[in-house]
Each structure stands twice: as structure tokens, then as C-alpha cells.
Design an enzyme around this catalytic site. Structure first.
Site, PDB file in Angstrom:
ATOM      1  N   ASP A 100       0.629  -1.079   0.008  1.00  0.00           N
ATOM      2  CA  ASP A 100      -0.100  -0.032   0.032  1.00  0.00           C
ATOM      3  C   ASP A 100       0.773   1.316   0.043  1.00  0.00           C
ATOM      4  OD1 ASP A 100      -2.452  -1.469   0.124  1.00  0.00           O
ATOM      5  OD2 ASP A 100      -2.137  -1.652   2.278  1.00  0.00           O
ATOM      6  N   LYS A 104      -0.895   9.872   0.489  1.00  0.00           N
ATOM      7  CA  LYS A 104      -1.118  11.127   1.124  1.00  0.00           C
ATOM      8  C   LYS A 104      -0.062  11.308   2.234  1.00  0.00           C
ATOM      9  CE  LYS A 104      -6.120  11.932   0.800  1.00  0.00           C
ATOM     10  NZ  LYS A 104      -7.231  11.462   1.747  1.00  0.00           N
ATOM     11  N   GLU A 171      -0.654  -6.440  -9.797  1.00  0.00           N
ATOM     12  CA  GLU A 171       0.136  -6.428 -10.980  1.00  0.00           C
ATOM     13  C   GLU A 171      -0.458  -6.396 -12.408  1.00  0.00           C
ATOM     14  OE1 GLU A 171       4.217  -7.999 -11.031  1.00  0.00           O
ATOM     15  OE2 GLU A 171       4.448  -7.194 -12.787  1.00  0.00           O
TER      16      GLU A 171
HETATM   17  C1  LIG Z   1      -2.204  -3.311  -2.772  1.00  0.00           C
HETATM   18  S1  LIG Z   1      -2.373  -4.927  -2.044  1.00  0.00           S
HETATM   19  C2  LIG Z   1      -1.273  -5.964  -2.826  1.00  0.00           C
HETATM   20  C3  LIG Z   1      -1.615  -7.570  -2.891  1.00  0.00           C
HETATM   21  C4  LIG Z   1      -0.548  -8.195  -3.454  1.00  0.00           C
HETATM   22  N1  LIG Z   1       0.774  -8.039  -2.911  1.00  0.00           N
HETATM   23  C5  LIG Z   1      -0.479  -8.150  -5.000  1.00  0.00           C
HETATM   24  O1  LIG Z   1       0.247  -7.506  -5.717  1.00  0.00           O
HETATM   25  O2  LIG Z   1      -1.662  -8.580  -5.844  1.00  0.00           O
HETATM   26  C6  LIG Z   1      -1.375  -4.879  -0.431  1.00  0.00           C
HETATM   27  C7  LIG Z   1      -1.454  -5.956   0.489  1.00  0.00           C
HETATM   28  O3  LIG Z   1      -0.554  -5.934   1.677  1.00  0.00           O
HETATM   29  C8  LIG Z   1      -1.330  -6.232   2.856  1.00  0.00           C
HETATM   30  N2  LIG Z   1      -0.707  -5.303   3.687  1.00  0.00           N
HETATM   31  C9  LIG Z   1      -0.614  -4.035   3.711  1.00  0.00           C
HETATM   32  N3  LIG Z   1       0.331  -3.556   4.746  1.00  0.00           N
HETATM   33  C10 LIG Z   1       0.623  -4.831   5.391  1.00  0.00           C
HETATM   34  C11 LIG Z   1       1.225  -5.263   6.749  1.00  0.00           C
HETATM   35  N4  LIG Z   1       1.770  -4.163   7.420  1.00  0.00           N
HETATM   36  N5  LIG Z   1       1.290  -6.450   7.217  1.00  0.00           N
HETATM   37  C12 LIG Z   1       0.587  -7.215   6.256  1.00  0.00           C
HETATM   38  N6  LIG Z   1      -0.140  -7.088   5.383  1.00  0.00           N
HETATM   39  C13 LIG Z   1      -0.074  -5.934   4.735  1.00  0.00           C
HETATM   40  C14 LIG Z   1      -2.920  -5.534   2.518  1.00  0.00           C
HETATM   41  O4  LIG Z   1      -3.633  -6.007   3.271  1.00  0.00           O
HETATM   42  C15 LIG Z   1      -2.917  -6.022   1.075  1.00  0.00           C
HETATM   43  O5  LIG Z   1      -3.534  -7.273   1.003  1.00  0.00           O
END
Ligand SMILES: C[S@@+](CC[C@H](N)C(=O)[O-])C[C@H]1O[C@@H](n2cnc3c(N)ncnc32)[C@H](O)[C@@H]1O
Length: 215
Positions: A100, A104, A171
Site C-alpha cells: 500500500d 497522502k 500487478e
Molecule cells: C495493494 S495490496 C497488494 C497485494 C498483492 N501483493 C498483489 O500484488 O496482488 C497490499 C496488500 O498488503 C497487505 N498489507 C499491507 N500492509 C501490510 C502489513 N503491514 N502487514 C501485512 N499485510 C499488509 C494488504 O492487506 C493488502 O492485501
């Protein structure tokens, strides 16, 4: 007196046989990348770390249907897992794909990559072990690269190739929209191996005014 219990044992091998290599994906989402990789590499173990329960369940379903016995999924904050739970200097590769970006400025403190995560990451990677990173967010990409460039425990190396077979769910979506994909990788070098300091409780974990703490 500190009332928060801190896990003191930093080496919980979970379900893994530590004589086998281990690869970890952070924020593995629904697990497309890691389940494909686990199927292709039965000689290696794989851990997905994901905090959203719905995605953990979907990933679990994929692994069950395909009969994968070399994958485990941990539903936890990645920083906590790296800081406390993974075995020291054992992980061969860590994948962080499309974390993520918290675009912001007021939310930048929520970003995964920072000095704390870099230190915990270094502690868990074997010497020569790699971090593979990809994002569509150029500004976050540059920030992450600058952080690693300033950190003598890592050396930048060529990232893995990205044919369609390794695309994650995000992706695939970003490429369909024509967005630019930025990828980089780093290798862990020798460094100061002193113990990690216990994590402070982030302010957002404190009860906010007007929101009663659940008993
Ligand atoms: C934008 S999505 C991307 C998911 C996957 N890597 C993909 O490319 O399809 C980011 C994922 O990371 C998880 N995530 C974000 N921060 C995290 C954290 N600190 N610990 C564990 N999971 C996290 C979110 O719940 C989400 O499923």
C-alpha cells in the site's frame, strides 16, 4: 511498569523445517504469486504474511485445492512478524509486491518501508538473501530506493524478471490499466547483528478520544 506483553523469543520457526530454504511474501493478498511459486518449487518452504482475513481465506482455499503442503499463511502485521517471529538470518528471499503506497503525506508513516522494517528484514535474511520489490507508485519506489541506498547492510542487485507467470493480482490489474511497473532488488550483506530494540506501540494503537477501549 510496562503493561504491554512483548514476545521475547525472536525465533519461532512456526511450522517450518529449518533445514529447508524459506521464502516470504509480505502483503501476499490472495496468494496468486506465492501459490504458483510454491507449486513450482516443492524443495522450498513459503510463508505469506497478510493482515486482511478475507484475502488470507482465499489464499488458503487456493493452497488446499492445489494440495500445497509447503506454504503457510500468517495473518499478522508484517513488521511484527519480521521483528519477533521469523528465524534469524534464515530467509532466502522476501517478496514485497505492490505494498500500500499511502499516497497522502499525512499517511506516509503507515508505509511499510522505513528504518524499522529494513532492520527487521536484514535480521531475517540470510547473508546474500534478497528482497524483491515492485510497485506502480513512482514516488514510493524512489523513497524505498533512497532508504536502501543509505543503508550499508544492503547492496542493490538486478531484480527478478517479471513475465506474466509471476504477476500478482494487483500487478495484473495495474498492467491492464497501462501503469508503469517499477522493480528493484537488494542483497543482504554483513552488518552489525545486535538485537532489535522492542517495538514501541504506535500512537494509532492507543485508544482515541471518544472511542472506549473494548474490555
Ligand atoms: C495493494 S495490496 C497488494 C497485494 C498483492 N501483493 C498483489 O500484488 O496482488 C497490499 C496488500 O498488503 C497487505 N498489507 C499491507 N500492509 C501490510 C502489513 N503491514 N502487514 C501485512 N499485510 C499488509 C494488504 O492487506 C493488502 O492485501
Amino acid at each position: 511498569m510496562d503493561h504491554v506483553i512483548q514476545i521475547k523469543n525472536p525465533c519461532i520457526p512456526l511450522e517450518f523445517d529449518l533445514s529447508r530454504p524459506l521464502e516470504v511474501e509480505v502483503g501476499c493478498g490472495k496468494g496468486r504469486f506465492l501459490s504458483n511459486r510454491a507449486e513450482a518449487h516443492p524443495e522450498c518452504d513459503f510463508l505469506g504474511i497478510e493482515r486482511m482475513l478475507g484475502r488470507v481465506r482465499l489464499f488458503d482455499g487456493k493452497c488446499r485445492r492445489r494440495g500445497l503442503d509447503n506454504v503457510r499463511i500468517l495473518r499478522l502485521e508484517a513488521l511484527y512478524a519480521f521483528h519477533y517471529l521469523l528465524p534469524a538470518h534464515h530467509v532466502r528471499t522476501v517478496y514485497v509486491f505492490f505494498p500500500d503506497p499511502w499516497p497522502k503525506k499525512k499517511h506516509h508513516s503507515h508505509r511499510l518501508f522505513g528504518p524499522l522494517f529494513r532492520s527487521a528484514l536484514w535480521k531475517r535474511l540470510e547473508r546474500g538473501g534478497k528482497l524483491e520489490f515492485a510497485t506502480d507508485h513512482r514516488e514510493y519506489f524512489d523513497e524505498v530506493c533512497a532508504g536502501f541506498a543509505d543503508d550499508g547492510r544492503f547492496e542493490r542487485v538486478e531484480p527478478m524478471p517479471r513475465p506474466r507467470e509471476v504477476w500478482t493480482e494487483f500487478e495484473t490489474m495495474f498492467r491492464e490499466k497501462g501503469l508503469e511497473i517499477n522493480a528493484a532488488a537488494w542483497r543482504a550483506l554483513d552488518g552489525d547483528d545486535s538485537p532489535l530494540e522492542p517495538l514501541a506501540i504506535p500512537p494509532e494503537a492507543e485508544p482515541r478520544e471518544g472511542i472506549p477501549r473494548r474490555s
